[in-house]
Design a protein around this motif. Structure first.
Motif, PDB file in Angstrom:
ATOM      1  N   VAL A 292      41.930  43.125  30.336  1.00  0.00           N
ATOM      2  CA  VAL A 292      42.372  41.948  31.075  1.00  0.00           C
ATOM      3  C   VAL A 292      42.207  42.205  32.568  1.00  0.00           C
ATOM      4  CG1 VAL A 292      44.356  40.476  31.622  1.00  0.00           C
ATOM      5  CG2 VAL A 292      44.045  41.333  29.286  1.00  0.00           C
ATOM      6  N   VAL A 293      41.651  41.230  33.270  1.00  0.00           N
ATOM      7  CA  VAL A 293      41.592  41.278  34.733  1.00  0.00           C
ATOM      8  C   VAL A 293      42.290  40.039  35.268  1.00  0.00           C
ATOM      9  CG1 VAL A 293      39.480  42.647  34.867  1.00  0.00           C
ATOM     10  CG2 VAL A 293      39.326  40.174  34.848  1.00  0.00           C
ATOM     11  N   HIS A 294      42.890  40.178  36.433  1.00  0.00           N
ATOM     12  CA  HIS A 294      43.570  39.068  37.092  1.00  0.00           C
ATOM     13  C   HIS A 294      42.735  38.623  38.282  1.00  0.00           C
ATOM     14  CE1 HIS A 294      47.267  39.672  34.801  1.00  0.00           C
ATOM     15  NE2 HIS A 294      47.123  40.967  35.017  1.00  0.00           N
ATOM     16  N   ILE A 295      42.583  37.315  38.428  1.00  0.00           N
ATOM     17  CA  ILE A 295      41.948  36.742  39.611  1.00  0.00           C
ATOM     18  C   ILE A 295      43.090  36.300  40.515  1.00  0.00           C
ATOM     19  CG2 ILE A 295      40.404  34.982  40.518  1.00  0.00           C
ATOM     20  CD1 ILE A 295      39.176  34.840  37.656  1.00  0.00           C
TER      21      ILE A 295
ATOM     22  N   LEU B 136      36.909  22.919  27.293  1.00  0.00           N
ATOM     23  CA  LEU B 136      38.295  23.262  27.602  1.00  0.00           C
ATOM     24  C   LEU B 136      39.090  23.222  26.310  1.00  0.00           C
ATOM     25  CD1 LEU B 136      40.627  23.783  29.598  1.00  0.00           C
ATOM     26  CD2 LEU B 136      40.867  21.300  29.764  1.00  0.00           C
ATOM     27  N   ILE B 137      39.664  24.348  25.976  1.00  0.00           N
ATOM     28  CA  ILE B 137      40.510  24.438  24.793  1.00  0.00           C
ATOM     29  C   ILE B 137      41.885  24.867  25.276  1.00  0.00           C
ATOM     30  CG2 ILE B 137      40.859  25.561  22.567  1.00  0.00           C
ATOM     31  CD1 ILE B 137      37.848  26.197  22.577  1.00  0.00           C
TER      32      ILE B 137
ATOM     33  N   SER C 206      33.445  35.372  21.293  1.00  0.00           N
ATOM     34  CA  SER C 206      32.044  35.328  21.714  1.00  0.00           C
ATOM     35  C   SER C 206      31.879  34.886  23.168  1.00  0.00           C
ATOM     36  CB  SER C 206      31.260  34.382  20.802  1.00  0.00           C
ATOM     37  OG  SER C 206      31.776  33.074  20.917  1.00  0.00           O
ATOM     38  N   SER C 207      32.982  34.786  23.900  1.00  0.00           N
ATOM     39  CA  SER C 207      32.888  34.360  25.296  1.00  0.00           C
ATOM     40  C   SER C 207      34.090  34.872  26.072  1.00  0.00           C
ATOM     41  CB  SER C 207      32.828  32.832  25.374  1.00  0.00           C
ATOM     42  OG  SER C 207      34.005  32.275  24.838  1.00  0.00           O
ATOM     43  N   SER C 208      34.074  34.615  27.358  1.00  0.00           N
ATOM     44  CA  SER C 208      35.200  35.007  28.198  1.00  0.00           C
ATOM     45  C   SER C 208      36.312  33.982  28.074  1.00  0.00           C
ATOM     46  CB  SER C 208      34.761  35.098  29.660  1.00  0.00           C
ATOM     47  OG  SER C 208      33.816  36.115  29.813  1.00  0.00           O
ATOM     48  N   LEU C 209      37.490  34.414  28.409  1.00  0.00           N
ATOM     49  CA  LEU C 209      38.670  33.574  28.306  1.00  0.00           C
ATOM     50  C   LEU C 209      39.376  33.577  29.652  1.00  0.00           C
ATOM     51  CD1 LEU C 209      40.788  32.148  26.436  1.00  0.00           C
ATOM     52  CD2 LEU C 209      41.777  34.417  26.122  1.00  0.00           C
TER      53      LEU C 209
END
Length: 126
Positions: free
Chosen positions: A91-94, A6-7, A59-62
């Motif tokens: 960008v996608v929204h959940i 967690l950042i 290098s990863s999802s955010l």
């Protein structure tokens, strides 16, 4: 694959529009809180923090989280506009019900070439 890392990044949340706004850059946003956040997005500190965020997620999802259910009524929609327009990130929204929707850039959003930021000018009738 999710990690347990967690950042946090202090990109700020709801902000009220100040009486001494930064001119007419964001007059297209009638909602005072969204206008205030759009003004905040013009600050160099905002750009530095978002640049760090983008670099750390290369290098990863955010995942960005907020308590507002509807992304269109939340400051994160402005952040999503910025990520799409300035950093060319999809960008996608959940949504609260688990559905996923692709972010659609606000029709008023423009790139401010003076400081490479996202602004929301009013519509000119001339």
């Amino acid at each position: 694959m999710f990690t347990d890392e967690l950042i946090t990044f202090p990109i700020g949340g709801r902000r009220h529009r100040r009486h001494k706004s930064i001119g007419n850059l964001n007059n297209g946003l009638l909602d005072s809180d969204l206008h205030g956040y759009a003004d905040h997005m013009q600050r160099i500190e905002f750009h530095q923090i978002v640049n760090e965020l983008v670099l750390s997620s290369s290098s990863s999802s955010l995942v960005l989280m907020c308590s507002e259910n509807n992304p269109e009524q939340c400051h994160r929609s402005l952040l999503a506009d910025y990520l799409c327009l300035i950093h060319h990130i999809n960008v996608v929204h959940i949504l609260f019900n688990g559905e996923i929707c692709v972010h659609h850039i606000n029709l008023l959003a423009k790139v401010n070439d003076d400081n490479n930021s996202c602004i929301y000018p009013g519509i000119s009738l001339i």
